[in-house]
Motif scaffolding. Structure first.
Motif, PDB file in Angstrom:
ATOM      1  N   ARG A   1      42.698 -13.291 -21.322  1.00  0.00           N
ATOM      2  CA  ARG A   1      43.924 -14.659 -20.859  1.00  0.00           C
ATOM      3  C   ARG A   1      44.263 -14.487 -21.841  1.00  0.00           C
ATOM      4  O   ARG A   1      44.011 -14.714 -23.297  1.00  0.00           O
ATOM      5  CB  ARG A   1      43.449 -15.805 -20.381  1.00  0.00           C
ATOM      6  CG  ARG A   1      42.758 -15.239 -18.991  1.00  0.00           C
ATOM      7  CD  ARG A   1      42.410 -16.676 -18.460  1.00  0.00           C
ATOM      8  NE  ARG A   1      41.690 -16.263 -16.732  1.00  0.00           N
ATOM      9  CZ  ARG A   1      42.112 -15.575 -15.642  1.00  0.00           C
ATOM     10  NH1 ARG A   1      44.032 -15.439 -15.619  1.00  0.00           N
ATOM     11  NH2 ARG A   1      41.704 -15.164 -14.832  1.00  0.00           N
ATOM     12  N   ASP A   2      45.755 -15.305 -22.082  1.00  0.00           N
ATOM     13  CA  ASP A   2      46.750 -15.974 -23.180  1.00  0.00           C
ATOM     14  C   ASP A   2      46.220 -17.169 -23.542  1.00  0.00           C
ATOM     15  O   ASP A   2      45.268 -17.707 -23.039  1.00  0.00           O
ATOM     16  CB  ASP A   2      48.177 -16.795 -22.780  1.00  0.00           C
ATOM     17  CG  ASP A   2      48.998 -15.097 -22.129  1.00  0.00           C
ATOM     18  OD1 ASP A   2      48.434 -13.687 -22.499  1.00  0.00           O
ATOM     19  OD2 ASP A   2      50.090 -14.784 -21.611  1.00  0.00           O
ATOM     20  N   LYS A   3      45.993 -17.614 -24.762  1.00  0.00           N
ATOM     21  CA  LYS A   3      45.313 -18.555 -25.674  1.00  0.00           C
ATOM     22  C   LYS A   3      46.121 -18.945 -26.640  1.00  0.00           C
ATOM     23  O   LYS A   3      46.198 -18.324 -27.553  1.00  0.00           O
ATOM     24  CB  LYS A   3      44.049 -18.386 -25.783  1.00  0.00           C
ATOM     25  CG  LYS A   3      43.398 -19.790 -26.375  1.00  0.00           C
ATOM     26  CD  LYS A   3      41.911 -19.712 -26.757  1.00  0.00           C
ATOM     27  CE  LYS A   3      41.417 -20.391 -27.366  1.00  0.00           C
ATOM     28  NZ  LYS A   3      39.906 -20.708 -27.737  1.00  0.00           N
ATOM     29  N   GLY A   4      46.821 -19.942 -26.655  1.00  0.00           N
ATOM     30  CA  GLY A   4      47.997 -20.597 -27.239  1.00  0.00           C
ATOM     31  C   GLY A   4      48.800 -19.740 -27.670  1.00  0.00           C
ATOM     32  O   GLY A   4      49.793 -19.233 -26.373  1.00  0.00           O
ATOM     33  N   ASP A   5      49.469 -19.389 -29.066  1.00  0.00           N
ATOM     34  CA  ASP A   5      50.410 -18.640 -29.031  1.00  0.00           C
ATOM     35  C   ASP A   5      50.401 -16.670 -29.390  1.00  0.00           C
ATOM     36  O   ASP A   5      50.444 -15.708 -29.455  1.00  0.00           O
ATOM     37  CB  ASP A   5      51.152 -18.374 -30.607  1.00  0.00           C
ATOM     38  CG  ASP A   5      51.807 -19.888 -30.486  1.00  0.00           C
ATOM     39  OD1 ASP A   5      52.612 -19.967 -29.227  1.00  0.00           O
ATOM     40  OD2 ASP A   5      51.675 -20.710 -31.464  1.00  0.00           O
ATOM     41  N   GLU A   6      48.377 -17.128 -29.026  1.00  0.00           N
ATOM     42  CA  GLU A   6      47.648 -15.123 -28.690  1.00  0.00           C
ATOM     43  C   GLU A   6      48.455 -14.871 -27.376  1.00  0.00           C
ATOM     44  O   GLU A   6      47.767 -15.823 -26.333  1.00  0.00           O
ATOM     45  CB  GLU A   6      46.694 -15.447 -28.850  1.00  0.00           C
ATOM     46  CG  GLU A   6      45.592 -14.246 -29.398  1.00  0.00           C
ATOM     47  CD  GLU A   6      44.815 -14.071 -30.066  1.00  0.00           C
ATOM     48  OE1 GLU A   6      44.786 -14.642 -30.737  1.00  0.00           O
ATOM     49  OE2 GLU A   6      43.770 -14.371 -29.473  1.00  0.00           O
TER      50      GLU A   6
ATOM     51  N   GLY B   1      47.290 -12.443 -24.477  1.00  0.00           N
ATOM     52  CA  GLY B   1      46.265 -11.976 -24.032  1.00  0.00           C
ATOM     53  C   GLY B   1      45.935 -10.343 -23.576  1.00  0.00           C
ATOM     54  O   GLY B   1      47.392  -9.542 -23.824  1.00  0.00           O
TER      55      GLY B   1
ATOM     56  N   ARG C   1      41.012 -11.157 -25.872  1.00  0.00           N
ATOM     57  CA  ARG C   1      40.715 -12.006 -24.824  1.00  0.00           C
ATOM     58  C   ARG C   1      41.449 -11.957 -24.036  1.00  0.00           C
ATOM     59  O   ARG C   1      42.523 -11.358 -24.151  1.00  0.00           O
ATOM     60  CB  ARG C   1      41.001 -14.269 -25.403  1.00  0.00           C
ATOM     61  CG  ARG C   1      40.093 -14.208 -26.233  1.00  0.00           C
ATOM     62  CD  ARG C   1      40.442 -15.802 -26.061  1.00  0.00           C
ATOM     63  NE  ARG C   1      39.893 -16.789 -26.816  1.00  0.00           N
ATOM     64  CZ  ARG C   1      40.414 -16.648 -27.919  1.00  0.00           C
ATOM     65  NH1 ARG C   1      41.440 -16.049 -28.464  1.00  0.00           N
ATOM     66  NH2 ARG C   1      39.533 -17.304 -29.224  1.00  0.00           N
TER      67      ARG C   1
END
Length: 257
Positions: free
Chosen positions: A80-85, A87, A78
């Motif tokens: 954008r960042d999502k949670g601890d991931e 982006g 993705r």
């Protein structure tokens, strides 16, 4: 590393990285851990996967398998960042890249090329971005060219502008992909001098290059890629000056002198 020292946390790392184009497997499970302040040179014959590998490190190419981690967090697909991931957008904001063919905006001045990212992406005030850009252009020896357009610059000057543009984003890591291979021989030295200066200042870099003497001079570690794998890795002295792998010996010998 001394016996009592503790390993530094890598700023960016690749684990079991794979990349295929259809049935052609270009990268076959590569690993790389890049610590802050480290300069790693990637060498190898054409088609060995060097450029693909470095483009995967900031997700210009999406890996087929394996993991990219930045600041110990996995990078997802993705933007954008999502949670601890992390982006892709965040990764590219902090992991800059300089390409073989400059990729400058031809309709913008040198100053506008360098300020574009800080103003549009980082939302920095124009005056602040211009002050930073002029400082960076001075560092690469091109402050007097700030109002020029790219088609009025030599290849070496264009590449130095491209480096200043990448530095304007204040990256934590700088990736350089064959940045001298499109230049006339007499222009190579001016670009290598800029990169050498960055290494002396502690910039974390991964450099794809065929300049063996330069790699031996600036790199803390050298990776020899061959047919999609890391065939040998070690210090510049081990890999370039005293190669053991027969394929590496033949490769290095071609570039001596």
């Amino acid at each position: 590393m001394t016996q009592n020292s503790t390993p530094k946390a890598p700023v960016i790392e690749a684990s079991a990285l794979r990349k295929s184009y259809g049935t052609l497997e270009v990268l076959k499970g590569l690993d790389l851990s890049l610590e802050r302040g480290e300069v790693v040179a990637l060498i190898g014959p054409s088609g060995s996967g060097k450029s693909t590998f470095i483009r995967c490190l900031n997700m210009m190419e999406i890996p087929t398998g394996g993991t990219i981690r930045f600041r110990q967090k996995a990078v997802g697909e993705r933007f954008r960042d999502k949670g601890d991931e992390i982006g892709i957008g965040t990764l590219r904001r902090h992991v800059g890249m300089v390409f073989q063919h400059f990729n400058l905006f031809p309709h913008k001045t040198v100053l506008q090329n360098v300020t574009e990212g800080p103003i549009v992406v980082c939302k920095r005030p124009k005056r602040e971005a211009e002050e930073l850009a002029m400082d960076l252009l001075a560092q690469v020896g091109l402050a007097e060219k700030h109002a020029a357009y790219p088609n009025h610059l030599s290849g070496g000057q264009k590449q130095r502008v491209a480096i200043a543009r990448a530095l304007a984003m204040e990256p934590e890591v700088l990736l350089l992909d064959e940045v001298t291979s499109a230049l006339d021989p007499e222009l190579v030295g001016e670009v290598l001098a800029v990169i050498r200066g960055l290494a002396e200042k502690g910039m974390t870099m991964a450099i794809v290059t065929h300049e063996m003497a330069f790699a031996a001079d600036v790199a803390s570690r050298v990776l020899f890629l061959d047919q999609g794998v890391i065939a040998e890795t070690g210090t510049a002295e081990d890999v370039i000056l005293n190669p053991q792998n027969p394929r590496l010996q033949g490769f290095v010998q071609r570039f001596k002198g």
